[in-house]
Design a protein around this motif. Structure first.
Motif, PDB file in Angstrom:
ATOM      1  N   GLY A 134       0.795  -1.231   0.000  1.00  0.00           N
ATOM      2  CA  GLY A 134       0.000   0.000   0.000  1.00  0.00           C
ATOM      3  C   GLY A 134       0.824   1.276   0.000  1.00  0.00           C
ATOM      4  O   GLY A 134       0.291   2.358  -0.245  1.00  0.00           O
ATOM      5  N   HIS A 135       2.132   1.162   0.273  1.00  0.00           N
ATOM      6  CA  HIS A 135       2.959   2.372   0.379  1.00  0.00           C
ATOM      7  C   HIS A 135       2.942   3.186  -0.915  1.00  0.00           C
ATOM      8  O   HIS A 135       2.623   4.376  -0.916  1.00  0.00           O
ATOM      9  N   ALA A 136       3.337   2.547  -2.000  1.00  0.00           N
ATOM     10  CA  ALA A 136       3.427   3.267  -3.282  1.00  0.00           C
ATOM     11  C   ALA A 136       2.048   3.677  -3.772  1.00  0.00           C
ATOM     12  O   ALA A 136       1.889   4.755  -4.368  1.00  0.00           O
ATOM     13  N   GLU A 165      10.428  -2.965   4.613  1.00  0.00           N
ATOM     14  CA  GLU A 165      10.410  -3.189   3.172  1.00  0.00           C
ATOM     15  C   GLU A 165      10.950  -1.943   2.445  1.00  0.00           C
ATOM     16  O   GLU A 165      10.790  -0.810   2.911  1.00  0.00           O
ATOM     17  N   GLY A 166      11.536  -2.176   1.287  1.00  0.00           N
ATOM     18  CA  GLY A 166      12.048  -1.050   0.502  1.00  0.00           C
ATOM     19  C   GLY A 166      10.972  -0.073   0.092  1.00  0.00           C
ATOM     20  O   GLY A 166      11.217   1.135   0.004  1.00  0.00           O
ATOM     21  N   SER A 167       9.765  -0.577  -0.119  1.00  0.00           N
ATOM     22  CA  SER A 167       8.673   0.297  -0.562  1.00  0.00           C
ATOM     23  C   SER A 167       8.364   1.374   0.472  1.00  0.00           C
ATOM     24  O   SER A 167       7.958   2.487   0.116  1.00  0.00           O
ATOM     25  N   PHE A 168       8.555   1.052   1.745  1.00  0.00           N
ATOM     26  CA  PHE A 168       8.317   2.029   2.821  1.00  0.00           C
ATOM     27  C   PHE A 168       9.235   3.235   2.641  1.00  0.00           C
ATOM     28  O   PHE A 168       8.790   4.387   2.663  1.00  0.00           O
ATOM     29  N   HIS A 169      10.509   2.963   2.441  1.00  0.00           N
ATOM     30  CA  HIS A 169      11.491   4.040   2.352  1.00  0.00           C
ATOM     31  C   HIS A 169      11.333   4.836   1.046  1.00  0.00           C
ATOM     32  O   HIS A 169      11.459   6.060   1.042  1.00  0.00           O
TER      33      HIS A 169
END
Length: 333
Positions: A134-136, A165-169
């Motif tokens: 859901g981040h992106a 997760e990388g998506s968070f950053h």
């Protein structure tokens, strides 16, 4: 109780005084969430639900407190543990129960199941079976709001495990650079599947990670629905002017990660200690002690909540399964 006394009894001076109507709405939605989850757990034990599900029992204050601070037009992205988010945002219980039982009247016509429920009419962009998925999406949705000049925000629910997760950053960085109206709300339930947070990250609070992206990070008691409400309400106005914010709601899931989790990595004593902090009992205690609702009124709300879930079950059980002729309908990839 006078308005002044009620204001003081709620979460600190200078904060919005919550009406009895709103507080009781939060109470019944938390009950709906708990009872819905208990019913789903029963159906799984009877082999009536296929696949798996991730139950939210113990975390009800986080979803309901946060969603209650939003408008219908504000958007949320949910997670694999998203039943509480859906109910908090005002979803139709009948259609949600039907989806869990694989019936044609469900939100995804019985083909999506637990982790793919969405309701765009209520601003719920959708649950997501991918950890951190859901981040992106939340950043893209916020950019869309910006380009359409809509005065709404996006609230992105995710767990402590997803913050690794990388998506968070990537999402926090981009949202910060573009100053997008996103509330990143981490529901820290202390475990990413069976791994405790102490073994998966070297910081005590997920919220401190916000500093790396030049945004604010705040911690809130995730078992206190009123505190979560105020945190999100304040954040909503903040992100419209300043860009994203990261809120960490400290909470706890009582059950295993999913239905396949034997839950052997935690002690009974630890689980029992968190059950003593039950967010639903906590809100009821507050409503009674603050003189906002009587015991009889709250009993009546609990009775109504049980009836609502029973009706949802009846609706789902009486609904047809989708026809095999429609198996390829709504398939896009």
């Amino acid at each position: 109780m006078t308005e002044k006394e009620l204001d003081a009894a709620q979460q600190g001076k200078g904060q919005e005084t919550l009406s009895k109507e709103l507080l009781e709405d939060m109470y019944i939605k938390m009950l709906h969430t708990r009872l819905f989850e208990e019913k789903v757990a029963y159906f799984f034990s009877m082999g009536m639900v296929h696949g798996t599900t991730h139950l939210y029992v113990g975390e009800e204050a986080s979803a309901v407190g946060a969603c209650s601070a939003l408008e219908v037009e504000d958007l949320i992205t949910s997670t694999h543990r998203g039943h509480g988010h859906c109910i908090g945002k005002g979803i139709d219980l009948n259609k949600m129960m039907a989806e869990l039982l694989g019936k044609e009247t469900g939100y995804c016509k019985g083909k999506g199941g637990s982790m793919h429920i969405a309701d765009l009419t209520r601003g719920n962009i959708g649950a997501n079976g991918v950890v951190g998925g859901g981040h992106a999406i939340s950043v893209g949705a916020a950019l869309t709001l910006r380009m359409k000049k809509q005065d709404n925000v996006v609230l992105c629910f995710f767990g402590d495990g997803a913050s690794n997760e990388g998506s968070f950053h990537e999402a926090l960085n981009l949202a910060s650079v573009w100053k997008l109206p996103v509330i990143f709300l981490c529901e820290n339930n202390l475990y990413g599947m069976s791994v405790p947070v102490s073994k998966s990250m070297n910081v005590q609070d997920v919220a401190v990670r916000a500093a790396a992206y030049g945004i604010e990070g705040r911690v809130v008691d995730g078992n206190d629905a009123i505190a979560v409400y105020h945190a999100v309400k304040e954040a909503k106005e903040y992100v419209k002017e300043n860009g994203p914010i990261l809120i960490e709601a400290k909470t706890y899931r009582w059950l295993g990660h999913s239905k396949s989790d034997a839950n052997v990595y935690r002690t009974k004593e630890e689980i029992a200690s968190w059950k003593e902090k039950c967010p639903i009992k906590r809100l009821r205690k507050y409503l009674e002690e603050a003189g906002i609702s009587t015991a009889e009124e709250l009993d009546s709300i609990e009775k109504q909540a049980k009836e609502d879930i029973d009706k949802a079950v009846e609706f789902a059980q009486n609904s047809p399964y989708p026809s095999l002729d429609t198996i390829m309908d709504d398939v896009y990839a």
